[in-house]
Motif scaffolding. Sequence first.
Motif, PDB file in Angstrom:
ATOM      1  N   UNK A  18       0.879  -1.131  -0.550  1.00 37.32           N
ATOM      2  CA  UNK A  18       0.159  -0.002   0.009  1.00 37.32           C
ATOM      3  C   UNK A  18       0.116   0.952   0.243  1.00 37.32           C
ATOM      4  N   UNK A  19       2.292   1.115   0.694  1.00 39.35           N
ATOM      5  CA  UNK A  19       2.784   2.551   0.741  1.00 39.35           C
ATOM      6  C   UNK A  19       3.046   2.507  -0.085  1.00 39.35           C
ATOM      7  N   UNK A  20       3.505   1.293  -1.626  1.00 34.77           N
ATOM      8  CA  UNK A  20       4.600   1.061  -2.753  1.00 34.77           C
ATOM      9  C   UNK A  20       3.024   1.833  -3.810  1.00 34.77           C
ATOM     10  N   UNK A  21       1.994   2.343  -3.469  1.00 40.92           N
ATOM     11  CA  UNK A  21       1.325   2.907  -3.963  1.00 40.92           C
ATOM     12  C   UNK A  21       0.381   4.675  -3.637  1.00 40.92           C
ATOM     13  N   UNK A  22       0.877   4.451  -2.027  1.00 41.51           N
ATOM     14  CA  UNK A  22       0.538   6.135  -1.542  1.00 41.51           C
ATOM     15  C   UNK A  22       2.409   6.864  -1.993  1.00 41.51           C
ATOM     16  N   UNK A  23       3.315   6.732  -2.037  1.00 43.90           N
ATOM     17  CA  UNK A  23       3.823   7.131  -2.534  1.00 43.90           C
ATOM     18  C   UNK A  23       4.497   8.292  -3.591  1.00 43.90           C
ATOM     19  N   UNK A  24       4.510   7.225  -4.642  1.00 43.04           N
ATOM     20  CA  UNK A  24       4.083   7.935  -5.638  1.00 43.04           C
ATOM     21  C   UNK A  24       2.630   8.608  -6.533  1.00 43.04           C
ATOM     22  N   UNK A  25       2.060   7.899  -5.645  1.00 40.72           N
ATOM     23  CA  UNK A  25       0.540   9.054  -5.666  1.00 40.72           C
ATOM     24  C   UNK A  25       0.658  10.182  -4.899  1.00 40.72           C
ATOM     25  N   UNK A  26       1.204  10.177  -4.252  1.00 40.52           N
ATOM     26  CA  UNK A  26       1.468  11.230  -3.304  1.00 40.52           C
ATOM     27  C   UNK A  26       1.980  12.362  -4.036  1.00 40.52           C
ATOM     28  N   UNK A  27       3.217  12.082  -4.457  1.00 37.48           N
ATOM     29  CA  UNK A  27       4.328  12.928  -5.328  1.00 37.48           C
ATOM     30  C   UNK A  27       4.418  13.014  -6.115  1.00 37.48           C
ATOM     31  N   UNK A  34       6.868  17.795  -0.112  1.00 40.06           N
ATOM     32  CA  UNK A  34       7.569  16.945   0.413  1.00 40.06           C
ATOM     33  C   UNK A  34       7.831  16.684   1.549  1.00 40.06           C
ATOM     34  N   UNK A  35       7.380  16.833   2.788  1.00 35.52           N
ATOM     35  CA  UNK A  35       7.178  16.258   3.902  1.00 35.52           C
ATOM     36  C   UNK A  35       7.967  15.475   4.973  1.00 35.52           C
ATOM     37  N   UNK A  36       7.290  13.786   4.011  1.00 35.35           N
ATOM     38  CA  UNK A  36       7.437  12.925   4.832  1.00 35.35           C
ATOM     39  C   UNK A  36       8.569  12.266   3.307  1.00 35.35           C
ATOM     40  N   UNK A  37       9.545  11.586   4.125  1.00 33.94           N
ATOM     41  CA  UNK A  37      10.161   9.941   3.443  1.00 33.94           C
ATOM     42  C   UNK A  37       8.953   9.581   2.519  1.00 33.94           C
ATOM     43  N   UNK A  38       9.776   8.480   2.385  1.00 34.58           N
ATOM     44  CA  UNK A  38       9.065   7.141   1.334  1.00 34.58           C
ATOM     45  C   UNK A  38       9.397   6.176   2.704  1.00 34.58           C
ATOM     46  N   UNK A 128     -17.368  23.023   1.509  1.00 34.03           N
ATOM     47  CA  UNK A 128     -16.407  24.306   2.123  1.00 34.03           C
ATOM     48  C   UNK A 128     -15.080  24.382   1.734  1.00 34.03           C
ATOM     49  N   UNK A 129     -14.199  25.109   1.123  1.00 32.38           N
ATOM     50  CA  UNK A 129     -13.658  25.570   1.098  1.00 32.38           C
ATOM     51  C   UNK A 129     -12.235  26.286   2.370  1.00 32.38           C
ATOM     52  N   UNK A 130     -11.271  25.633   2.554  1.00 30.55           N
ATOM     53  CA  UNK A 130     -10.272  26.428   3.647  1.00 30.55           C
ATOM     54  C   UNK A 130      -9.220  26.892   2.922  1.00 30.55           C
ATOM     55  N   UNK A 131      -7.889  27.902   3.887  1.00 34.92           N
ATOM     56  CA  UNK A 131      -6.958  28.450   3.280  1.00 34.92           C
ATOM     57  C   UNK A 131      -5.815  27.317   3.530  1.00 34.92           C
ATOM     58  N   UNK A 132      -6.117  26.322   3.957  1.00 33.55           N
ATOM     59  CA  UNK A 132      -5.186  25.366   3.925  1.00 33.55           C
ATOM     60  C   UNK A 132      -4.188  25.054   5.383  1.00 33.55           C
ATOM     61  N   UNK A 133      -4.669  26.605   6.304  1.00 30.29           N
ATOM     62  CA  UNK A 133      -4.069  26.472   7.696  1.00 30.29           C
ATOM     63  C   UNK A 133      -4.085  24.949   8.791  1.00 30.29           C
ATOM     64  N   UNK A 134      -4.811  24.360   8.648  1.00 34.95           N
ATOM     65  CA  UNK A 134      -4.912  23.514   9.087  1.00 34.95           C
ATOM     66  C   UNK A 134      -4.950  21.847   8.804  1.00 34.95           C
ATOM     67  N   UNK A 135      -3.899  21.656   7.806  1.00 32.47           N
ATOM     68  CA  UNK A 135      -3.923  20.665   7.451  1.00 32.47           C
ATOM     69  C   UNK A 135      -2.009  21.125   7.322  1.00 32.47           C
ATOM     70  N   UNK A 136      -1.192  19.353   7.064  1.00 33.23           N
ATOM     71  CA  UNK A 136      -0.092  19.290   7.857  1.00 33.23           C
ATOM     72  C   UNK A 136       0.765  20.107   5.742  1.00 33.23           C
ATOM     73  N   UNK A 137       0.735  20.772   5.294  1.00 33.40           N
ATOM     74  CA  UNK A 137       1.050  20.910   4.450  1.00 33.40           C
ATOM     75  C   UNK A 137       0.827  22.267   4.308  1.00 33.40           C
ATOM     76  N   UNK A 138      -0.376  22.974   4.683  1.00 29.03           N
ATOM     77  CA  UNK A 138      -0.890  24.302   4.799  1.00 29.03           C
ATOM     78  C   UNK A 138      -0.748  25.014   3.875  1.00 29.03           C
TER      79      UNK A 138
END
Length: 148
Positions: A18-27, A34-38, A128-138
């Motif tokens: 699953x991580x092998x799907x998540x990492x390339x998809x997120x990238x 990119x806040x996290x390593x594979x 709902x639309x936000x400015x991103x202040x509540x997510x990790x990526x801002x």
Amino acid sequence: MTTRFTCRRATTADAGAIAAVFSPSFRLLSFLPMLHTVEEDRGFIADVVLKQCDVMVAESAGRIASFLARAGEEIRLLHTHPVFIGLGAGRLLLDGAKASAAALELWCFQANTGARRFYERHGFRAIRFTDGQDNEEKTPDVRYRWQR
């Protein structure tokens, strides 16, 4: 040639796949920092996602192509490996989630126009639309809801 997918519930043994799907998809989301390593992605899948969510996978020829992580009415993650995007794996998982729920909600980055079109095609509406202040990526995001 048509790609055929089968769906099943994920197990803890699937964490690496699953991580092998998540990492390339997120990238693919090049507008995000990119806040996290594979390796950190792998830990996130094993230690958080598979423990907190009901996770379904779509497979083709024994390979996980896409996964959907859900907690109640909340779709936490839906990612498809880049080589399988547009072939129906994500749609199959989303249809399965919709079949077992009266309503679903999820967050999507505003700049992720491909995902936004996908969700809107499948009946989700922005609530709902936000400015991103509540997510990790801002990064600005949008809340979507689907209701039967």
